[in-house]
Each structure stands twice: as C-alpha cells, then as structure tokens.
Motif scaffolding. Structure first.
Motif, PDB file in Angstrom:
ATOM      1  N   SER A  92       0.831  -1.200   0.000  1.00 28.14           N
ATOM      2  CA  SER A  92       0.000   0.000   0.000  1.00 28.14           C
ATOM      3  C   SER A  92       0.869   1.254   0.000  1.00 28.14           C
ATOM      4  N   PRO A  93       0.288   2.428  -0.272  1.00 23.11           N
ATOM      5  CA  PRO A  93       1.074   3.669  -0.236  1.00 23.11           C
ATOM      6  C   PRO A  93       1.777   3.905   1.106  1.00 23.11           C
ATOM      7  N   TRP A 126      -4.056   2.047  -3.690  1.00 26.74           N
ATOM      8  CA  TRP A 126      -3.581   3.077  -4.607  1.00 26.74           C
ATOM      9  C   TRP A 126      -4.731   3.602  -5.429  1.00 26.74           C
ATOM     10  N   VAL A 127      -4.749   4.896  -5.679  1.00 29.33           N
ATOM     11  CA  VAL A 127      -5.843   5.459  -6.475  1.00 29.33           C
ATOM     12  C   VAL A 127      -5.678   5.144  -7.967  1.00 29.33           C
ATOM     13  N   LEU A 128      -4.441   4.847  -8.357  1.00 31.79           N
ATOM     14  CA  LEU A 128      -4.190   4.494  -9.766  1.00 31.79           C
ATOM     15  C   LEU A 128      -3.378   3.204  -9.825  1.00 31.79           C
TER      16      LEU A 128
END
Length: 223
Positions: A108-109, A221-223
């Motif tokens: 994850s980020p 992640w959003v992308l």
C-alpha cells in the motif's frame, strides 16, 4: 541518563504510542471483533514489510566494525524471521493465502512510504540511526501485546489469539530486550546526537500508527 537512551526515546514519543495502543485495529484485534478481511489485508502488508525489515538488519550489520555487534544484529534478524515470519507462514493457510500471492501483492502507499523510510535511513544513516529506526516496530508490538493481554482469553477468533500470543513469548521479549541493549550500550556516545535520533524514532513511531490505520482502512492506490 547512562544506558537509558531507549527509555528517553520512548518517553518522548508517549503521545504517539498512546494512539497506537488505542487504535481501533489494535483494540478490535485483541477483543476479536476485527473483521477478518481487515486482518487478512494487514497480514499481506506486514509480511512484505517484514521482508524489508530483514534487509534493513543486513544493511545495519554491514556498517558495524565490531564483529560482536554485527553478529548480534544478524542474530536478531534471524530470531525475528523464526518468530514473526514463521507465525505468518502458519497463518496463511488459515486465511486462505499462499506465500506467492502475498509476495506478489502490491504494498500500500503507507507501507511503501514506511519501507522506503527504513531503507533510506539504514542505507544513508549511521548503524545506530538504523537501529533506532527499526526499534519502534519491535517495541510497540510488545507493548501492544502487554497492554491488551487480558483480552485474549475472551477472544473468540483463534487466528487472532495465535497471532497476538507470539508477541508475549519469552523469545519475542528477548528480541526487544537485546535490540534495546545494543543501543543502550552506546548510550553516552549517542546522547550527542539525541535530537536526530529522537526525530528518527518519532517518525518511525508515526509510521507504526499509520500502518495500523492503513490496514484498518484497507488503503489502496488510487491508480
């Protein structure tokens, strides 16, 4: 102050550690009310984190000139691999996961940021800066387990009881004590850089809090 630098660091991060001890993920895990999908997400993320942590031990050990300390750091890495990672290997089947699936999962980020912080500190910093950076990970887990130990007997989820019990074993307590001892032994020498070490310790502690929060939210992640 002699030989008490780890206690001083801990005392100066009390505000962060209190938030860690009382995070919903932690409290729900120990009571058994945590949704299993959140724990499954956590295990995937933490397994990848622990692989990076093992690499950090090797980086730290390579910087010590004293072979006794070098060996101690590597022994701590081996002890951790045979406690935490072995515990996760046993949990994977229970959670319907394979090692290949876990390793191939994208961190994850927050997990990525934390791992990069540790790798950067252990690569560019002094060996003691590296040890201080990894200390909150080990130590907070021990404190969490002690703080919530009384909840385990009533915890209805066996996977959660098995996971938490590892951090109450003499073996794990020994890992934390040994890591603190290596740092505390150089306490007088390290006090001149205390502000820098405190900054590293607090940042690592913040990442520990964010890691629990990331798992609770199942951050993507959003992308």
């Amino acid at each position: 102050m002699n030989n008490q630098i780890t206690k001083l660091l801990r005392d100066r991060a009390e505000d962060i550690w209190n938030k860690i001890l009382n995070h919903p993920f932690v409290t729900e895990l120990f009571t058994g009310s945590l949704p299993l999908d959140k724990f499954r997400f956590y295990v995937i993320q933490d397994y990848n984190y622990l692989v990076t942590l093992t690499k950090c031990h090797a980086l730290i050990a390579s910087k010590f000139e004293d072979p006794v300390i070098m060996r101690k750091v590597l022994e701590l890495a081996l002890a951790d691999v045979t406690t935490e990672l072995e515990n996760y290997n046993k949990l994977l089947n229970t959670l319907g996961l394979s090692i290949n699936e876990v390793i191939k999962s994208r961190p994850s980020p927050t997990n990525t940021a934390y791992m990069n912080f540790l790798l950067t500190t252990c690569t560019l910093g002094s060996p003691y800066e590296g040890l201080v950076a990894i200390l909150p990970c080990y130590w907070t887990y021990l404190e969490i387990a002690k703080h919530h130990a009384n909840k385990l007997e009533r915890n209805p989820v066996k996977a959660y009881r098995d996971w938490a019990s590892v951090y109450l074993t003499p073996e794990y307590v020994g890992i934390v004590d040994e890591l603190r001892a290596v740092i505390d032994k150089a306490g007088d020498y390290l006090m001149r850089d205390f502000d820098k070490l405190l900054s590293i310790f607090r940042q690592a502690s913040i990442y520990e809090y964010l890691f629990w929060d990331m798992a609770y939210r199942q951050e993507q992640w959003v992308l």
